[in-house]
Design a protein around this motif. Sequence first.
Motif, PDB file in Angstrom:
ATOM      1  N   ASN A   1      49.428  36.570  27.675  1.00 51.22           N
ATOM      2  CA  ASN A   1      49.991  35.933  28.872  1.00 51.22           C
ATOM      3  C   ASN A   1      51.020  36.837  29.551  1.00 51.22           C
ATOM      4  N   ILE A   2      51.809  37.535  28.741  1.00 46.04           N
ATOM      5  CA  ILE A   2      52.829  38.437  29.290  1.00 46.04           C
ATOM      6  C   ILE A   2      52.174  39.689  29.883  1.00 46.04           C
ATOM      7  N   ILE A   3      51.230  40.259  29.153  1.00 49.62           N
ATOM      8  CA  ILE A   3      50.561  41.480  29.625  1.00 49.62           C
ATOM      9  C   ILE A   3      49.768  41.196  30.907  1.00 49.62           C
ATOM     10  N   THR A   4      49.133  40.029  30.941  1.00 44.59           N
ATOM     11  CA  THR A   4      48.362  39.667  32.137  1.00 44.59           C
ATOM     12  C   THR A   4      49.273  39.557  33.363  1.00 44.59           C
TER      13      THR A   4
ATOM     14  N   ASN B   1      42.083  41.480  25.105  1.00 45.06           N
ATOM     15  CA  ASN B   1      40.821  41.065  24.510  1.00 45.06           C
ATOM     16  C   ASN B   1      40.172  39.984  25.366  1.00 45.06           C
ATOM     17  N   ASN B   2      38.892  40.165  25.666  1.00 47.44           N
ATOM     18  CA  ASN B   2      38.125  39.178  26.439  1.00 47.44           C
ATOM     19  C   ASN B   2      38.873  38.727  27.704  1.00 47.44           C
ATOM     20  N   PRO B   3      39.145  39.648  28.620  1.00 47.34           N
ATOM     21  CA  PRO B   3      39.867  39.279  29.839  1.00 47.34           C
ATOM     22  C   PRO B   3      39.148  38.186  30.617  1.00 47.34           C
ATOM     23  N   LYS B   4      39.942  37.276  31.160  1.00 43.52           N
ATOM     24  CA  LYS B   4      39.383  36.185  31.948  1.00 43.52           C
ATOM     25  C   LYS B   4      39.060  36.653  33.365  1.00 43.52           C
ATOM     26  N   THR B   5      38.416  35.778  34.109  1.00 43.18           N
ATOM     27  CA  THR B   5      38.027  36.101  35.494  1.00 43.18           C
ATOM     28  C   THR B   5      39.230  36.533  36.319  1.00 43.18           C
ATOM     29  N   THR B   6      40.351  35.849  36.127  1.00 47.02           N
ATOM     30  CA  THR B   6      41.561  36.167  36.897  1.00 47.02           C
ATOM     31  C   THR B   6      42.010  37.598  36.656  1.00 47.02           C
ATOM     32  N   VAL B   7      41.922  38.044  35.417  1.00 43.24           N
ATOM     33  CA  VAL B   7      42.350  39.407  35.073  1.00 43.24           C
ATOM     34  C   VAL B   7      41.413  40.424  35.704  1.00 43.24           C
ATOM     35  N   TRP B   8      40.099  40.176  35.624  1.00 43.15           N
ATOM     36  CA  TRP B   8      39.139  41.065  36.280  1.00 43.15           C
ATOM     37  C   TRP B   8      39.451  41.142  37.780  1.00 43.15           C
ATOM     38  N   ASN B   9      39.780  40.002  38.362  1.00 46.17           N
ATOM     39  CA  ASN B   9      40.077  39.956  39.806  1.00 46.17           C
ATOM     40  C   ASN B   9      41.293  40.795  40.162  1.00 46.17           C
TER      41      ASN B   9
ATOM     42  N   GLN C   1      32.667  49.337  40.024  1.00 43.20           N
ATOM     43  CA  GLN C   1      32.484  49.630  38.593  1.00 43.20           C
ATOM     44  C   GLN C   1      33.014  48.488  37.734  1.00 43.20           C
ATOM     45  N   TYR C   2      34.195  47.993  38.067  1.00 39.09           N
ATOM     46  CA  TYR C   2      34.768  46.882  37.292  1.00 39.09           C
ATOM     47  C   TYR C   2      33.914  45.624  37.423  1.00 39.09           C
ATOM     48  N   TYR C   3      33.403  45.387  38.632  1.00 35.76           N
ATOM     49  CA  TYR C   3      32.535  44.218  38.823  1.00 35.76           C
ATOM     50  C   TYR C   3      31.287  44.337  37.955  1.00 35.76           C
ATOM     51  N   ASN C   4      30.687  45.524  37.930  1.00 37.19           N
ATOM     52  CA  ASN C   4      29.478  45.731  37.114  1.00 37.19           C
ATOM     53  C   ASN C   4      29.761  45.517  35.631  1.00 37.19           C
ATOM     54  N   GLN C   5      30.967  45.901  35.193  1.00 40.70           N
ATOM     55  CA  GLN C   5      31.348  45.636  33.799  1.00 40.70           C
ATOM     56  C   GLN C   5      31.585  44.142  33.585  1.00 40.70           C
ATOM     57  N   MET C   6      32.168  43.506  34.564  1.00 40.96           N
ATOM     58  CA  MET C   6      32.517  42.080  34.452  1.00 40.96           C
ATOM     59  C   MET C   6      31.275  41.207  34.251  1.00 40.96           C
ATOM     60  N   VAL C   7      30.213  41.502  35.014  1.00 44.80           N
ATOM     61  CA  VAL C   7      29.026  40.641  34.937  1.00 44.80           C
ATOM     62  C   VAL C   7      28.318  40.779  33.583  1.00 44.80           C
TER      63      VAL C   7
ATOM     64  N   SER D   1      32.849  36.394  31.413  1.00 44.02           N
ATOM     65  CA  SER D   1      33.628  35.977  32.588  1.00 44.02           C
ATOM     66  C   SER D   1      32.714  35.830  33.798  1.00 44.02           C
ATOM     67  N   GLU D   2      32.901  34.758  34.530  1.00 41.15           N
ATOM     68  CA  GLU D   2      32.046  34.454  35.678  1.00 41.15           C
ATOM     69  C   GLU D   2      32.775  34.826  36.971  1.00 41.15           C
ATOM     70  N   PRO D   3      32.192  35.695  37.814  1.00 41.19           N
ATOM     71  CA  PRO D   3      32.818  36.017  39.106  1.00 41.19           C
ATOM     72  C   PRO D   3      32.975  34.766  39.958  1.00 41.19           C
ATOM     73  N   ASP D   4      34.045  34.705  40.729  1.00 48.32           N
ATOM     74  CA  ASP D   4      34.274  33.575  41.623  1.00 48.32           C
ATOM     75  C   ASP D   4      34.413  34.069  43.065  1.00 48.32           C
ATOM     76  N   GLY D   5      34.810  33.163  43.939  1.00 46.09           N
ATOM     77  CA  GLY D   5      34.940  33.525  45.352  1.00 46.09           C
ATOM     78  C   GLY D   5      35.922  34.660  45.581  1.00 46.09           C
ATOM     79  N   PHE D   6      37.013  34.669  44.823  1.00 44.29           N
ATOM     80  CA  PHE D   6      37.999  35.742  44.961  1.00 44.29           C
ATOM     81  C   PHE D   6      37.397  37.092  44.552  1.00 44.29           C
ATOM     82  N   THR D   7      36.580  37.069  43.515  1.00 43.10           N
ATOM     83  CA  THR D   7      35.934  38.303  43.062  1.00 43.10           C
ATOM     84  C   THR D   7      35.140  38.935  44.194  1.00 43.10           C
ATOM     85  N   TYR D   8      34.299  38.117  44.846  1.00 38.12           N
ATOM     86  CA  TYR D   8      33.445  38.643  45.912  1.00 38.12           C
ATOM     87  C   TYR D   8      34.262  39.040  47.142  1.00 38.12           C
ATOM     88  N   SER D   9      35.321  38.317  47.408  1.00 36.19           N
ATOM     89  CA  SER D   9      36.176  38.657  48.547  1.00 36.19           C
ATOM     90  C   SER D   9      36.844  40.009  48.337  1.00 36.19           C
ATOM     91  N   PHE D  10      37.405  40.209  47.127  1.00 32.12           N
ATOM     92  CA  PHE D  10      38.059  41.494  46.830  1.00 32.12           C
ATOM     93  C   PHE D  10      37.033  42.630  46.821  1.00 32.12           C
TER      94      PHE D  10
END
Length: 548
Positions: free
Chosen positions: A49-52, A75-83, A100-106, A110-119
């Motif tokens: 939580n602190i590192i994130t 470990n196992n970053p959540k969607t928010t961290v990927w974003n 590159q990060y998106y390709n790793q994320m999928v 972790s499931e991409p969300d609207g923020f993922t695609y916007s960024f």
Amino acid sequence: MLIKTCVPASGKRVIQEYIFSLLQTCKTETNIVQIHSQIVLNGLSHKNNIITKLLSFYAAFGKIQHAHKLFIKINNPKTTVWNYMIRGYASSNTPWKSVQYYNQMVLTESEPDGFTYSFLLSACVRGGLVKEGEQVHAVVLAKGYCSDVFVNTNLINFYADRGGVDEARYVFDDMTQRSVVSWNSILAGYVRCGDFDAAMKVFDEMPLRNVVSWTTMIAGCAQNGKCVQALSFFGQMRRARVELDQVALVAALSACAELGDLKLGRWIHWYVRKRQQQPSVRLNNALMHMYASCGIIDEAYQIFIKMSRKTTVSWTVIIMAFAKQGLGKEALDVFKDMLSDGVGKSGVRPDGTTFIGVLCACSHAGFVEEGRRIFESMIHTWRISPQIEHYGCMVDLLSRAGCLDEAYGLIETMPFKPNDAIWGALLGGCRIHKNSELASRVANKLVAELDNTDQAAGYLVLLSNIYAFAERWQDVIAVRQKMIEMGVKKPPGQSWTQINGVVHNFVVGDMTHKHSSSIYETLCEITEQARLEGYKPDITEILLDVEG
């Protein structure tokens, strides 16, 4: 906020909560570094939580490499961290890494969300990633994010940025909900592609306008030569009591400079001082340019010397200002200050535009040797390859000074095909120094290469005057005959001025202005007064009725 070197010693949990609360209230990059050191000292680098939270700040402040080092520890970053990472790289100098990060994320849970695609779309805009952006659009449609306002707005930005305003409009029209940002995006798309009729229609239809809406129209008009319209929008923005931001002020000052609207330019300067805010370097540069364009060089220089920080543009603006006023020595003095003070202390270096201003100053002041030396230093000292504008300045300098053979030789050896400005400068030198032989060669080259008959007319008239002064009357007649055969006539001289916000245009021999009678009467009075003061007009070139 100052971080203490020790934290409450009430147990690990209390320390952790204390540091997390510091992160919650953190506002500056300096604070982040201090907090990070406390995290390391207290052995909290493994707390997700602190590192994130720390990672999110580093990404937001543009310290993406620091964010990456933290990311690989999670470990196992959540969607928010990927974003956070995708957004951080989208704003960086390596936006393609967002993909590159998106390709790793999928490949993770972790499931991409609207923020993922916007960024991700923002990264495609910044990096010019056309194919990737189109693929993101396909995924958005497949995943059902086509109703997301944030995603659609970024799709509009993506298509509009690469000139696909029709595709951007398709996305816009298909939106069931639109924010003011969505409206601004399609508005900017039309402005960017120069379709001001469509932009005006969108602007009129907007249910809500903010400062960005107004600034888009003002800046767009100013940058596309529609300066009267730009100032009209600026006036409407003021009457609408919308807060004038620095972008709008810079655009309005640019239009004032083009139109010579000193009154409004002075009002903007007053407005800036009234707000008692430190103007940006860009705003100061625009103020200098406005005053210089209106001929108030002292005011421009006062702004320059009071600037606490100067960029290459700042130095170039004031050098250009002195050069255009014919103050060659002053322009060169500023250039010398730039080299000794600017380069030595702040790392500011002259660029190609700076050298255009310096060479123009040498040309107007007749500093031939200085001009030659500066031209050579640009190549050998500053490693700047001369462009056709630099060669044009040198040809003008040499031609004015009577070094016509040297100027012609420079044209013959330069690595560019000479344009009409280059030949025109040499032809002007031929007129000054009455070299009709070279003028004939130059004019023939000019007319042969010009597609615009109006441009050709001006040079042919100049050639005829050179022949007439040399009493080569058969050549004068031949030029006149050539003009008739080409079907060209010299466009009548014209000028304009602005009074109380209204631009008045004057054309030679024109009587359509509603105050033409009083204008000509005043002109006659001025002419007579000048004659009584001893003024004698130079009529040596009024030798041919070029209007037919």
